[in-house]
Design an enzyme around this catalytic site. Structure first.
Site, PDB file in Angstrom:
ATOM      1  N   ARG A  11      -1.948  -6.199  -8.357  1.00 27.85           N
ATOM      2  CA  ARG A  11      -0.930  -7.204  -8.102  1.00 27.85           C
ATOM      3  C   ARG A  11      -0.953  -8.142  -9.299  1.00 27.85           C
ATOM      4  NH1 ARG A  11      -3.076  -7.449  -2.072  1.00 27.85           N
ATOM      5  NH2 ARG A  11      -4.894  -6.981  -3.303  1.00 27.85           N
ATOM      6  N   LYS A  54     -15.078  -8.389   4.661  1.00 25.15           N
ATOM      7  CA  LYS A  54     -14.304  -9.212   5.590  1.00 25.15           C
ATOM      8  C   LYS A  54     -14.324  -8.554   6.977  1.00 25.15           C
ATOM      9  CE  LYS A  54     -11.147  -6.942   2.565  1.00 25.15           C
ATOM     10  NZ  LYS A  54     -10.157  -6.984   1.564  1.00 25.15           N
ATOM     11  N   SER A 113      -2.827  -7.755   2.723  1.00 26.63           N
ATOM     12  CA  SER A 113      -3.162  -7.635   4.150  1.00 26.63           C
ATOM     13  C   SER A 113      -3.648  -8.969   4.723  1.00 26.63           C
ATOM     14  CB  SER A 113      -4.262  -6.591   4.344  1.00 26.63           C
ATOM     15  OG  SER A 113      -3.832  -5.332   3.917  1.00 26.63           O
ATOM     16  N   HIS A 151       0.840  -1.206   0.000  1.00 33.64           N
ATOM     17  CA  HIS A 151       0.000   0.000   0.000  1.00 33.64           C
ATOM     18  C   HIS A 151       0.876   1.259   0.000  1.00 33.64           C
ATOM     19  CE1 HIS A 151      -3.164  -2.564   2.259  1.00 33.64           C
ATOM     20  NE2 HIS A 151      -3.668  -2.322   1.064  1.00 33.64           N
TER      21      HIS A 151
END
Ligand code: ADP
Length: 170
Positions: free
Chosen positions: A95, A45, A133, A21
């Protein structure tokens, strides 16, 4: 337009903020006059950190950066948030192939919602691309070392939270 301030929004959960990040923030900040980091209040989540904690964490980690950065919580539609912030650009990190499908669809839908705001994709440094994360949390929960994925201060935050959770679980 000449003289107009270019504002970008970088949205995410940041649970916790990682070196991936941070790299996107550093790169993104160079493309805009002001970068608004949007911390989502309603992630699907269940997060390790509350929105207040994530806001404070992102703020603290960005303090040393030489850029105009504002950290704001948001729980609305991303396009509404971006418009409200006066942004012309939404920044997303990409990504591997895994991110592409989701990001591609979301950018497409967002074009329907507001075609005045462009989504811009950035890649983190190759060494930071695998960082997510979710994996940082998993590794820490199984007592793996997360030092290569987050800053030392975030590492302490994560380890403390996990210790608290373990204590609460007895
Ligand atoms: P995560 O997907 O790791 O839970 P977020 O939801 O907070 O993180 O992600 C916010 C944005 O940052 C997304 O666009 C995501 O693709 C991007 N991002 C997260 N980690 C990386 C990384 N290592 N490299 C590039 N982009 C990343």
């Amino acid at each position: 337009m000449a003289g107009q301030v270019r504002i970008g929004v970088y949205p995410g959960t940041f649970d916790p903020i990682t070196l991936g990040h941070m790299d996107i923030i550093r790169r993104g900040a160079k493309l805009v006059d002001k970068l608004v980091i949007g911390v989502t209040t309603n992630p699907s989540k269940s997060p390790l950190f509350t929105v207040e904690e994530r806001l404070a964490m992102v703020q603290r980690e960005c303090e040393g950066l030489d850029a105009d950065i504002e950290v704001v919580a948001f729980g609305s539609l991303l396009m509404h948030f971006a418009e409200q912030q006066g942004a012309g650009i939404i920044l997303r990190g990409l990504r591997a192939v895994a991110d592409f499908e989701y990001e591609y669809q979301m950018a497409g839908m967002n074009q329907y919602l507001n075609d005045r705001i462009e989504t811009v994709f950035l890649m983190a440094d190759v060494s930071l691309q695998p960082i997510a994360s979710r994996l940082v949390k998993e590794i820490a929960m199984f007592d793996g070392d997360i030092a290569k994925f987050v800053t030392p201060t975030v590492r302490v935050d994560v380890l403390e939270r996990i210790a608290e959770q373990r204590q609460a679980a007895g």
